[in-house]
Design a protein around this motif. Structure first.
Motif, short mmCIF file in Angstrom:
data_model
loop_
_atom_site.label_atom_id
_atom_site.label_comp_id
_atom_site.label_asym_id
_atom_site.label_seq_id
_atom_site.Cartn_x
_atom_site.Cartn_y
_atom_site.Cartn_z
N MET A 1 0.62 -1.17 -0.01
CA MET A 1 0.06 0.00 0.14
C MET A 1 0.87 1.24 -0.04
O MET A 1 1.94 1.42 0.77
CB MET A 1 -0.79 -0.05 1.23
N PHE A 52 -9.81 -0.34 5.57
CA PHE A 52 -9.24 -1.12 4.43
C PHE A 52 -7.95 -1.77 5.16
O PHE A 52 -7.58 -2.78 4.66
CB PHE A 52 -8.87 0.04 3.39
N LEU A 53 -7.32 -1.10 6.07
CA LEU A 53 -6.25 -1.78 6.86
C LEU A 53 -6.51 -3.10 7.40
O LEU A 53 -6.12 -4.13 7.14
CB LEU A 53 -5.63 -0.97 7.85
N TYR A 55 -9.25 -4.90 6.34
CA TYR A 55 -9.59 -5.59 5.18
C TYR A 55 -8.46 -6.20 4.62
O TYR A 55 -8.25 -7.37 3.88
CB TYR A 55 -10.28 -4.71 4.24
N ASP A 56 -7.35 -5.48 4.61
CA ASP A 56 -5.92 -6.06 4.02
C ASP A 56 -5.13 -6.82 4.96
O ASP A 56 -3.93 -7.19 4.83
CB ASP A 56 -5.14 -4.83 3.81
N GLY A 57 -5.84 -6.96 6.11
CA GLY A 57 -5.04 -8.05 6.97
C GLY A 57 -4.41 -7.45 8.01
O GLY A 57 -3.92 -8.26 9.07
N TYR A 58 -4.26 -6.35 8.29
CA TYR A 58 -3.85 -5.62 9.42
C TYR A 58 -4.54 -5.92 10.81
O TYR A 58 -5.87 -5.83 10.63
CB TYR A 58 -3.33 -4.25 9.53
N LYS A 355 -12.12 -8.38 -7.13
CA LYS A 355 -11.53 -8.09 -5.92
C LYS A 355 -9.92 -7.20 -5.87
O LYS A 355 -9.79 -6.27 -5.41
CB LYS A 355 -11.43 -9.05 -4.77
N LYS A 359 -8.96 -3.62 -4.52
CA LYS A 359 -7.75 -3.40 -3.62
C LYS A 359 -6.57 -2.54 -4.24
O LYS A 359 -6.11 -1.94 -3.55
CB LYS A 359 -7.13 -4.92 -3.52
N GLU A 360 -6.61 -2.75 -5.58
CA GLU A 360 -5.46 -1.98 -6.26
C GLU A 360 -5.83 -0.58 -6.10
O GLU A 360 -4.87 0.41 -6.03
CB GLU A 360 -5.35 -2.28 -7.71
N ASP A 363 -4.91 0.60 -2.47
CA ASP A 363 -3.62 0.72 -2.30
C ASP A 363 -2.97 1.77 -2.75
O ASP A 363 -1.84 2.06 -2.38
CB ASP A 363 -2.83 -0.57 -2.89
N VAL A 398 -15.32 -2.10 3.56
CA VAL A 398 -14.69 -0.88 3.43
C VAL A 398 -15.52 0.37 3.22
O VAL A 398 -15.07 1.38 3.96
CB VAL A 398 -13.37 -1.10 2.52
#
Length: 469
Positions: A1, A52-53, A55-58, A355, A359-360, A363, A398
């Motif tokens: 990101m 989003f963080l 969602y991105d796995g954080y 998806k 995400k792109e 990011d 998100v």
């Protein structure tokens, strides 16, 4: 990101002190009045970033302060305490004002699908932490006492203006037109850490301190609350662009002087919501609230969509015409989602491909406008409805637009028996036949007659849907 960092003035690779974990701090409201929708734009965009963080796995721990003391009406440590101002206006105590407007703020957040932070801490809960912080700054020579107040000494820093490449003379706090200079300061950029002699005889909130009875300055609270709950390093600090100077500048100065090392990796600032006449603010009387939008018939989530359609680093111009367009877009989006079939199985390959585009977009410096485009790409995609519904539900984790829930409610509303339903269905069938015969005038006449009866039609690939207006 990649995320724009106000500190480096570049889009940086987002990195954290501990892999996979984000310590996130958000400047909360000063709870002396309702939040206006300009304030809430920042919280919407910060909410999207947090979601989003996750969602991105954080793993995210987000802390927000509530300013219920010490925020004066001038950057130069002059003027009236905003909380006292609110208490006088409504003839209540400061704490009554704080409780009422804190609840009002989170009610607005709920209407806008803004997640409540993991920790919400009022400044008045942390007086011991502020005193400890100020004491150490005095001991290490970063602070001094003058005229009954404790000041931070900016001359001790190698660099004070960390967010801008300005000369010292260009950004002097307390010497702007209409702002009274404080003669107690050694340097015009110094700022108050603790008031031990109130400028106001009727200041309601005061505490014992090593320097006499007093109360904290505004800037010290965010440093104290962040360090209390997130430790001596911070990954991400958020706020409106108007907080970058002097508030966030002062936070960095006092936090790094106290800690003895760099404090926060990444700074995220959201630009203003403007009207045609300039920045929206309470002082100008341009005081649009979520409740006012509701009274005018707008869904608060149409305002959320309005914000998502623009990039957070661009100023956004508000008008009711623009909001009308956003509400129409939102209603059409819900109708398109409602028209999707709930049957079938998810095409995993199509799901992954679409998806990835979503995400792109996010990011790339949290580009919510492109993320909305990715949502429309799903609706237009050559894949089945089950896949589309799964993707919409995924994206909405998100975006926070409640699309599946609103679509389900719309379908349920259409399933409720309506008096005269048989007549309505017959008229719709007659309109369909007129369209097949290319008798557009008759089709339009029937549509207008139905509209006069309070029936709204929508032509979908699955046929005509109708609802009560």
């Amino acid at each position: 990101m990649k995320l724009y960092n106000s500190l480096t003035r570049t889009k940086d690779e987002f990195e954290t002190h501990e892999p996979g974990k984000v310590k996130m701090y958000t400047c909360g409201p000063t709870v002396y009045h309702f939040a206006h929708i300009g304030n809430l734009r920042s919280y919407i965009m910060e909410d999207v970033l947090e979601k989003f963080l996750r969602y991105d796995g954080y793993e995210v721990k987000r802390v927000m302060n509530i300013t219920d003391v010490g925020h004066l009406s001038s950057d130069g440590d002059t003027g009236e305490d905003k909380m006292l101002k609110g208490a006088k206006r409504e003839q209540k105590t400061v704490m009554q004002i704080a409780e009422f407007y804190t609840n009002a703020f989170f009610d607005d957040c709920k209407k806008l699908n803004i997640k409540r932070p993991d920790v919400v801490e009022p400044a008045t809960n942390c007086i011991p932490e502020f005193i400890e912080l100020v004491s150490k700054l005095l001991d290490t020579g970063y602070a001094y006492e003058a005229g009954g107040n404790i000041y931070f000494d900016t001359s001790k820093l190698q660099q004070y203006y960390v967010f801008h490449n300005f000369d010292e003379e260009d950004l002097a706090v307390g010497v702007r037109e209409g702002v009274e200079a404080d003669d107690n300061k050694r340097n015009k950029t110094d700022f108050v850490l603790w008031f031990t002699k109130s400028k106001f005889d009727d200041q309601e909130l005061k505490w014992e301190s090593p320097w006499g009875i007093g109360y904290p300055g505004w800037h010290i609270e965010c440093s104290g609350i962040s360090i209390k709950h997130l430790g001596d390093t911070l990954d991400l600090h958020c706020g409106g662009i108007d907080n970058a100077f002097p508030h966030h500048t002062n936070e960095i100065a006092q936090s790094e002087a106290y800690l003895g090392h760099p404090w926060c990796k990444h700074w995220f600032h959201v630009l203003h919501l403007n009207t045609s006449s300039g920045k929206m603010s309470k002082s100008k009387g341009e005081f649009l609230t979520v409740s006012l939008l509701e009274e005018k018939g707008y869904d608060p989530l149409s305002y959320r969509l309005f914000c998502l359609q623009s990039h957070y680093r661009k100023s956004l111009v508000f008008s009711f015409e623009n909001l009308d367009n956003a509400q129409q877009t939102y209603n059409k989006l819900i109708a398109r989602v409602a028209a999707l079939s709930e049957e079938g199985t998810v095409d995993e390959a199509a799901f992954a491909e679409l998806k990835a585009k979503f995400k792109e977009a996010l990011d790339n410096d949290l580009n919510t406008s492109l993320a909305i485009t990715a949502l429309y790409d799903v609706l237009k995609a050559d894949t089945n409805d089950a896949t589309k519904r799964a993707l919409i539900g995924s994206f909405d984790e998100v975006l926070g637009l409640s699309l599946l829930e609103k679509a389900a409610a719309l379908n349920a509303q259409q399933d409720v028996p309506v008096e005269g339903a048989e007549e309505i269905e017959a008229m719709i069938a007659a309109r369909t036949e007129a369209k097949k015969a290319k008798n557009w005038a008759e089709a339009d006449r029937i549509r207008d007659e139905l509209k006069a009866m309070g029936i709204i039609l929508e032509d979908t690939p699955q046929g005509v849907k109708w609802k009560k207006a």
